[in-house]
Design a protein around this motif. Structure first.
Motif, PDB file in Angstrom:
ATOM      1  N   ASN A  52       0.825  -1.216   0.000  1.00 12.23           N
ATOM      2  CA  ASN A  52       0.000   0.000   0.000  1.00 12.23           C
ATOM      3  C   ASN A  52       0.861   1.269   0.000  1.00 12.23           C
ATOM      4  O   ASN A  52       0.735   2.122   0.881  1.00 12.23           O
ATOM      5  CB  ASN A  52      -0.972  -0.018   1.192  1.00 12.23           C
ATOM      6  N   PRO A  53       1.758   1.435  -0.988  1.00 15.67           N
ATOM      7  CA  PRO A  53       2.689   2.564  -0.990  1.00 15.67           C
ATOM      8  C   PRO A  53       2.005   3.896  -1.282  1.00 15.67           C
ATOM      9  O   PRO A  53       1.057   3.964  -2.062  1.00 15.67           O
ATOM     10  CB  PRO A  53       3.649   2.215  -2.125  1.00 15.67           C
ATOM     11  N   ILE A  54       2.509   4.937  -0.635  1.00 15.21           N
ATOM     12  CA  ILE A  54       2.056   6.303  -0.911  1.00 15.21           C
ATOM     13  C   ILE A  54       3.289   7.209  -0.933  1.00 15.21           C
ATOM     14  O   ILE A  54       4.101   7.173  -0.009  1.00 15.21           O
ATOM     15  CB  ILE A  54       1.060   6.825   0.143  1.00 15.21           C
ATOM     16  N   LEU A  55       3.399   7.995  -1.986  1.00 14.94           N
ATOM     17  CA  LEU A  55       4.452   9.010  -2.053  1.00 14.94           C
ATOM     18  C   LEU A  55       4.067  10.141  -1.105  1.00 14.94           C
ATOM     19  O   LEU A  55       2.970  10.696  -1.200  1.00 14.94           O
ATOM     20  CB  LEU A  55       4.586   9.538  -3.488  1.00 14.94           C
ATOM     21  N   THR A  56       4.975  10.463  -0.179  1.00 13.57           N
ATOM     22  CA  THR A  56       4.716  11.536   0.785  1.00 13.57           C
ATOM     23  C   THR A  56       5.855  12.547   0.707  1.00 13.57           C
ATOM     24  O   THR A  56       6.710  12.474  -0.161  1.00 13.57           O
ATOM     25  CB  THR A  56       4.595  10.976   2.222  1.00 13.57           C
ATOM     26  N   GLY A  57       5.851  13.482   1.619  1.00 16.56           N
ATOM     27  CA  GLY A  57       6.948  14.440   1.698  1.00 16.56           C
ATOM     28  C   GLY A  57       6.649  15.750   0.995  1.00 16.56           C
ATOM     29  O   GLY A  57       5.501  16.142   0.806  1.00 16.56           O
ATOM     30  N   THR A  58       7.705  16.410   0.577  1.00 14.46           N
ATOM     31  CA  THR A  58       7.594  17.779   0.089  1.00 14.46           C
ATOM     32  C   THR A  58       7.331  17.884  -1.409  1.00 14.46           C
ATOM     33  O   THR A  58       6.750  18.864  -1.860  1.00 14.46           O
ATOM     34  CB  THR A  58       8.868  18.558   0.430  1.00 14.46           C
ATOM     35  N   ILE A  59       7.751  16.900  -2.179  1.00 16.87           N
ATOM     36  CA  ILE A  59       7.555  16.970  -3.630  1.00 16.87           C
ATOM     37  C   ILE A  59       6.077  16.949  -4.009  1.00 16.87           C
ATOM     38  O   ILE A  59       5.643  17.772  -4.827  1.00 16.87           O
ATOM     39  CB  ILE A  59       8.391  15.893  -4.353  1.00 16.87           C
ATOM     40  N   PRO A  60       5.257  16.087  -3.419  1.00 17.02           N
ATOM     41  CA  PRO A  60       3.827  16.093  -3.782  1.00 17.02           C
ATOM     42  C   PRO A  60       3.123  17.430  -3.515  1.00 17.02           C
ATOM     43  O   PRO A  60       2.197  17.791  -4.233  1.00 17.02           O
ATOM     44  CB  PRO A  60       3.234  14.985  -2.913  1.00 17.02           C
ATOM     45  N   ILE A  61       3.574  18.159  -2.493  1.00 20.15           N
ATOM     46  CA  ILE A  61       2.887  19.415  -2.151  1.00 20.15           C
ATOM     47  C   ILE A  61       3.706  20.656  -2.552  1.00 20.15           C
ATOM     48  O   ILE A  61       3.430  21.761  -2.108  1.00 20.15           O
ATOM     49  CB  ILE A  61       2.472  19.450  -0.665  1.00 20.15           C
ATOM     50  N   GLU A  62       4.708  20.455  -3.395  1.00 15.45           N
ATOM     51  CA  GLU A  62       5.468  21.534  -4.032  1.00 15.45           C
ATOM     52  C   GLU A  62       6.188  22.476  -3.072  1.00 15.45           C
ATOM     53  O   GLU A  62       6.224  23.686  -3.285  1.00 15.45           O
ATOM     54  CB  GLU A  62       4.566  22.356  -4.957  1.00 15.45           C
ATOM     55  N   ILE A  63       6.771  21.900  -2.018  1.00 15.61           N
ATOM     56  CA  ILE A  63       7.603  22.720  -1.131  1.00 15.61           C
ATOM     57  C   ILE A  63       8.994  22.094  -1.016  1.00 15.61           C
ATOM     58  O   ILE A  63       9.697  22.290  -0.036  1.00 15.61           O
ATOM     59  CB  ILE A  63       6.965  22.926   0.266  1.00 15.61           C
ATOM     60  N   ASP A  64       9.371  21.354  -2.039  1.00 16.85           N
ATOM     61  CA  ASP A  64      10.656  20.666  -2.056  1.00 16.85           C
ATOM     62  C   ASP A  64      11.786  21.612  -2.408  1.00 16.85           C
ATOM     63  O   ASP A  64      11.581  22.672  -2.996  1.00 16.85           O
ATOM     64  CB  ASP A  64      10.611  19.499  -3.034  1.00 16.85           C
ATOM     65  N   LEU A  65      12.955  21.185  -2.034  1.00 14.70           N
ATOM     66  CA  LEU A  65      14.195  21.863  -2.396  1.00 14.70           C
ATOM     67  C   LEU A  65      14.916  20.983  -3.421  1.00 14.70           C
ATOM     68  O   LEU A  65      14.568  19.801  -3.570  1.00 14.70           O
ATOM     69  CB  LEU A  65      15.063  22.047  -1.151  1.00 14.70           C
ATOM     70  N   PRO A  66      15.920  21.493  -4.110  1.00 14.03           N
ATOM     71  CA  PRO A  66      16.618  20.680  -5.119  1.00 14.03           C
ATOM     72  C   PRO A  66      17.145  19.347  -4.569  1.00 14.03           C
ATOM     73  O   PRO A  66      17.213  18.365  -5.292  1.00 14.03           O
ATOM     74  CB  PRO A  66      17.763  21.577  -5.574  1.00 14.03           C
ATOM     75  N   ARG A 136      -0.034  11.748   7.239  1.00 17.35           N
ATOM     76  CA  ARG A 136      -0.890  12.675   7.986  1.00 17.35           C
ATOM     77  C   ARG A 136      -0.321  14.092   7.974  1.00 17.35           C
ATOM     78  O   ARG A 136      -1.054  15.062   7.778  1.00 17.35           O
ATOM     79  CB  ARG A 136      -1.081  12.160   9.410  1.00 17.35           C
ATOM     80  N   HIS A 137       0.988  14.206   8.166  1.00 12.75           N
ATOM     81  CA  HIS A 137       1.623  15.534   8.108  1.00 12.75           C
ATOM     82  C   HIS A 137       1.441  16.161   6.726  1.00 12.75           C
ATOM     83  O   HIS A 137       1.117  17.336   6.607  1.00 12.75           O
ATOM     84  CB  HIS A 137       3.116  15.443   8.431  1.00 12.75           C
ATOM     85  N   TYR A 181       5.849  18.407  15.309  1.00  8.33           N
ATOM     86  CA  TYR A 181       5.278  17.211  14.682  1.00  8.33           C
ATOM     87  C   TYR A 181       3.937  16.852  15.332  1.00  8.33           C
ATOM     88  O   TYR A 181       2.960  16.551  14.642  1.00  8.33           O
ATOM     89  CB  TYR A 181       6.271  16.043  14.780  1.00  8.33           C
ATOM     90  N   THR A 182       3.888  16.931  16.644  1.00 12.06           N
ATOM     91  CA  THR A 182       2.656  16.636  17.386  1.00 12.06           C
ATOM     92  C   THR A 182       1.616  17.731  17.173  1.00 12.06           C
ATOM     93  O   THR A 182       0.439  17.448  16.959  1.00 12.06           O
ATOM     94  CB  THR A 182       2.976  16.525  18.902  1.00 12.06           C
ATOM     95  N   GLU A 183       2.052  18.971  17.231  1.00 10.93           N
ATOM     96  CA  GLU A 183       1.122  20.095  17.105  1.00 10.93           C
ATOM     97  C   GLU A 183       0.452  20.126  15.731  1.00 10.93           C
ATOM     98  O   GLU A 183      -0.731  20.421  15.614  1.00 10.93           O
ATOM     99  CB  GLU A 183       1.830  21.420  17.392  1.00 10.93           C
ATOM    100  N   LEU A 184       1.201  19.813  14.680  1.00  7.73           N
ATOM    101  CA  LEU A 184       0.597  19.799  13.335  1.00  7.73           C
ATOM    102  C   LEU A 184      -0.470  18.718  13.248  1.00  7.73           C
ATOM    103  O   LEU A 184      -1.506  18.933  12.603  1.00  7.73           O
ATOM    104  CB  LEU A 184       1.662  19.576  12.270  1.00  7.73           C
ATOM    105  N   LEU A 185      -0.250  17.567  13.877  1.00  2.00           N
ATOM    106  CA  LEU A 185      -1.257  16.493  13.823  1.00  2.00           C
ATOM    107  C   LEU A 185      -2.538  16.883  14.541  1.00  2.00           C
ATOM    108  O   LEU A 185      -3.612  16.398  14.208  1.00  2.00           O
ATOM    109  CB  LEU A 185      -0.684  15.198  14.395  1.00  2.00           C
TER     110      LEU A 185
END
Length: 189
Positions: A52-66, A136-137, A181-185
């Motif tokens: 059940n893979p899901i791509l997460t992180g900054t690239i999907p939401i366009e806040i990634d760095l190089p 979740r984040h 991390y806790t506060e954002l959740l």
């Protein structure tokens, strides 16, 4: 730096479903399109399908760095089996390594490898992927970015380029106190 008010709680199931299929990357920015191409070329999602893979992180939401990597979370019930599977599927990739750690009291198995354009990090826990903190984040952060707009997004990226990790950057801009991390959740509810 501007302090942004606390956003409204998040209840958008349709938006959540969209991240489970990486086709949205095809019509994204240049880096998202490159990520899509790289994931497809190496059949990463297909090879991980049973987890059940899901791509997460900054690239999907366009806040990634190089230097941002591609984070793919998985649900694995047996870490030894998952580790062996990752070894069999990806050990031919550059700088491959696989290891297990305890993160926030939860056993986690991680594989890292490089392709032409990205560092991949495949992360597995015995938790459904939709309930893992990385997912979740990302959902919370995406909702905040949509509510707060372009200037907020640029502020997040600026903090990140100055060495601040994603969740602490959001917390700083939102004026959240305590563990970011806790506060954002807490903003899920």
């Amino acid at each position: 730096m501007e302090n942004y008010a606390r956003p409204l709680p998040i209840h958008n199931k349709k938006m959540i479903e969209n991240f489970k299929n990486i086709d949205y990357l095809k019509s994204g920015n240049e880096r998202q399109r490159l990520a899509y191409s790289e994931i497809k070329k190496h059949k990463v999602i297909e090879k991980l399908e049973k987890y059940n893979p899901i791509l997460t992180g900054t690239i999907p939401i366009e806040i990634d760095l190089p230097e941002s990597d591609l984070d793919i979370i998985c649900e694995c019930q047996n870490h030894s089996e998952f580790k062996t599977y990752l070894l069999n599927q990806f050990s031919d990739k550059k700088d491959f390594k696989v290891y297990s750690i305890i993160q926030n009291g939860i056993e986690s198995t991680i594989a890292e490898f490089k392709t032409d354009n990205f560092l991949f990090e495949v992360f597995g826990q015995n938790i459904p992927t939709e309930k893992q903190n990385a997912y979740r984040h990302m959902i919370v952060e995406n909702k905040i970015l949509k509510e707060k707009g372009f200037e907020f997004k640029q502020s997040v990226k600026k903090l990140k380029s100055n060495g601040i990790k994603t969740e602490p950057a959001f917390a700083k801009l939102l004026g959240l106190e305590g563990n970011s991390y806790t506060e954002l959740l807490k903003l899920e509810k």
